[in-house]
Scaffold this motif. Structure first.
Motif, short mmCIF file in Angstrom:
data_model
loop_
_atom_site.label_atom_id
_atom_site.label_comp_id
_atom_site.label_asym_id
_atom_site.label_seq_id
_atom_site.Cartn_x
_atom_site.Cartn_y
_atom_site.Cartn_z
N ALA A 1 62.93 64.07 68.34
CA ALA A 1 63.95 63.48 69.19
C ALA A 1 63.41 63.18 70.68
O ALA A 1 63.63 62.08 71.24
CB ALA A 1 65.19 64.15 69.25
N ALA A 2 62.73 64.18 71.17
CA ALA A 2 62.16 64.07 72.63
C ALA A 2 61.34 62.97 72.70
O ALA A 2 61.23 62.30 73.53
CB ALA A 2 61.67 65.60 73.00
N ALA A 3 60.38 62.80 71.27
CA ALA A 3 59.32 61.78 71.49
C ALA A 3 59.93 60.51 71.59
O ALA A 3 59.52 59.66 72.19
CB ALA A 3 58.43 61.93 70.24
N LEU A 4 60.91 60.27 70.67
CA LEU A 4 61.91 58.94 70.53
C LEU A 4 62.26 58.82 71.98
O LEU A 4 62.29 57.47 72.30
CB LEU A 4 62.60 58.96 69.54
CG LEU A 4 63.52 57.59 69.11
CD1 LEU A 4 62.47 56.48 69.16
CD2 LEU A 4 64.45 57.91 68.30
N VAL B 1 69.45 58.07 77.14
CA VAL B 1 68.37 57.88 76.01
C VAL B 1 68.32 59.10 75.17
O VAL B 1 68.07 58.81 74.04
CB VAL B 1 67.05 57.55 76.81
CG1 VAL B 1 66.99 56.32 77.28
CG2 VAL B 1 66.63 58.83 77.72
N ASP B 2 68.65 60.28 75.45
CA ASP B 2 68.46 61.59 74.90
C ASP B 2 69.67 61.38 73.56
O ASP B 2 69.14 61.82 72.37
CB ASP B 2 68.72 62.77 75.47
CG ASP B 2 67.46 62.86 76.32
OD1 ASP B 2 66.39 63.06 76.13
OD2 ASP B 2 68.02 63.04 77.72
N GLU B 3 70.74 61.12 73.80
CA GLU B 3 71.79 60.92 72.86
C GLU B 3 71.43 59.79 71.93
O GLU B 3 71.63 60.10 70.74
CB GLU B 3 72.95 60.86 73.74
CG GLU B 3 74.29 60.59 72.48
CD GLU B 3 75.62 60.44 73.40
OE1 GLU B 3 76.70 61.19 73.28
OE2 GLU B 3 75.69 59.63 73.98
N ALA B 4 71.17 58.83 72.63
CA ALA B 4 70.76 57.59 71.66
C ALA B 4 69.71 57.97 70.64
O ALA B 4 69.51 57.63 69.43
CB ALA B 4 70.41 56.31 72.57
N ALA B 5 68.49 58.69 71.10
CA ALA B 5 67.48 59.19 70.47
C ALA B 5 67.81 59.87 69.26
O ALA B 5 67.42 59.61 68.22
CB ALA B 5 66.36 59.86 71.16
N GLY C 1 61.61 59.68 74.78
CA GLY C 1 60.43 59.15 75.89
C GLY C 1 60.09 57.71 75.67
O GLY C 1 60.05 56.90 76.92
N TRP C 2 60.11 57.27 74.53
CA TRP C 2 59.65 56.04 74.30
C TRP C 2 60.86 54.83 74.68
O TRP C 2 60.54 53.95 75.31
CB TRP C 2 59.32 55.48 72.83
CG TRP C 2 59.04 54.21 72.36
CD1 TRP C 2 57.78 53.96 72.24
CD2 TRP C 2 59.92 53.24 71.94
NE1 TRP C 2 57.81 52.26 71.96
CE2 TRP C 2 59.04 51.93 71.68
CE3 TRP C 2 61.38 53.21 71.59
CZ2 TRP C 2 59.64 50.88 71.53
CZ3 TRP C 2 61.96 51.94 71.38
CH2 TRP C 2 61.16 50.58 71.22
N LEU C 3 62.08 55.35 74.32
CA LEU C 3 63.22 54.65 74.83
C LEU C 3 63.48 54.69 76.50
O LEU C 3 63.54 53.49 76.84
CB LEU C 3 64.69 55.39 74.37
CG LEU C 3 64.70 55.15 72.75
CD1 LEU C 3 65.90 55.92 72.28
CD2 LEU C 3 64.82 53.58 72.23
N ARG C 4 62.91 55.53 76.83
CA ARG C 4 63.29 55.85 78.42
C ARG C 4 62.20 54.82 78.98
O ARG C 4 62.62 53.91 79.83
CB ARG C 4 63.09 57.26 78.91
CG ARG C 4 63.06 57.57 80.17
CD ARG C 4 63.35 58.74 80.70
NE ARG C 4 64.00 59.53 80.07
CZ ARG C 4 64.03 60.51 79.06
NH1 ARG C 4 62.77 60.81 78.50
NH2 ARG C 4 65.10 61.27 78.65
N ASP C 5 60.94 54.63 78.40
CA ASP C 5 59.94 53.57 78.96
C ASP C 5 60.34 52.35 78.57
O ASP C 5 60.16 51.34 79.58
CB ASP C 5 58.68 53.77 77.97
CG ASP C 5 57.51 52.86 78.67
OD1 ASP C 5 57.37 53.04 79.71
OD2 ASP C 5 56.83 52.40 77.93
N GLN C 6 61.20 51.98 77.70
CA GLN C 6 61.57 50.63 77.45
C GLN C 6 62.82 50.45 78.52
O GLN C 6 62.84 49.22 78.73
CB GLN C 6 62.23 50.47 75.90
CG GLN C 6 61.17 50.86 74.89
CD GLN C 6 59.96 50.23 74.97
OE1 GLN C 6 59.90 48.89 75.17
NE2 GLN C 6 58.88 50.98 75.05
#
Length: 220
Positions: free
Chosen positions: A146-149, A167-171, A151-156
């Protein structure tokens, strides 16, 4: 009389080279992975693990304080290897739906790996007796994915390709949507894990729902 020269067949004298602790740890982790998968956590003894790795129990305890620490190291090692193979880098040439589908498929490759699912099954079976197993598996596996995803979402979000408040909840929600049903089917109903083609199809559906929703034109 001249002394004969050593030939390529000659055996070197002295002690065999000493194995490093890192190499020994890898051997122990592989032995533990096999033993836990075959016999389960509770039925596997440290003596069996040491014997399977070709070392003494004294050496085993020097490298790992106990069986729980070895299980934790084994889970972390497996996840490290899988995460290193997962590419969560966005392709800025692709549209966001294609990029998100690719990332969700990569996360599913990790979460639905047969060995990871087998470990999860074992943890669920024995978590009542060994509660630390579940906590360690969650920390080293589920939370890291979840943390890896996230991080990707945060970049987007930073690139303004998507808009999310948390983004953490969304991941966590996205991973649940992508892998929870196949995991449960495999663990509780012994159904086959999805193929790579099925994972890719599921990722496309999930990405479309996550980005566009599924309310019809007549929905209120």
């Amino acid at each position: 009389m001249a002394q004969a020269k050593p030939t390529s067949e000659s055996r070197p004298r002295g002690r065999p080279p000493v194995r490093s602790d890192d190499e020994t740890k890898r051997i122990v982790i592989e032995a533990a992975r096999h033993a836990f998968a075959v016999d389960g956590y509770a039925a596997t003894s440290t003596e069996e693990l040491a014997r399977g790795a070709g070392i003494s129990t004294k050496t085993l305890y020097r490298l790992f304080p106990g069986k729980a620490a070895l299980f934790e190291a084994m889970c972390a090692d497996r996840l490290d290897r899988l995460l290193s193979d997962v590419n969560l880098q966005a392709n800025n040439q692709a549209d966001i739906e294609t990029s998100l589908a690719a990332v969700l498929a990569a996360c599913a490759d990790l979460a639905l790996d047969p060995e990871v699912v087998a470990l999860q099954r074992m943890v669920l079976q024995q978590s009542a007796t060994f509660p630390d197993l579940a906590a360690n598996f969650y920390r080293d596996g589920i939370a890291r994915t979840a943390a890896a995803l996230a991080g990707w979402l945060r970049d987007q979000v930073r690139k303004k390709r998507i808009a999310l408040d948390n983004v953490d909840e969304a991941a966590g929600m996205m991973i649940g949507m992508m892998v929870s049903a196949p995991q449960r089917a495999a663990i509780y109903a012994s159904l086959a894990l999805p193929s790579r083609k099925e994972i890719e199809r599921r990722a496309k559906v999930c990405a479309a729902i996550l980005l566009d929703g599924c309310r019809g034109p007549s929905g209120s």
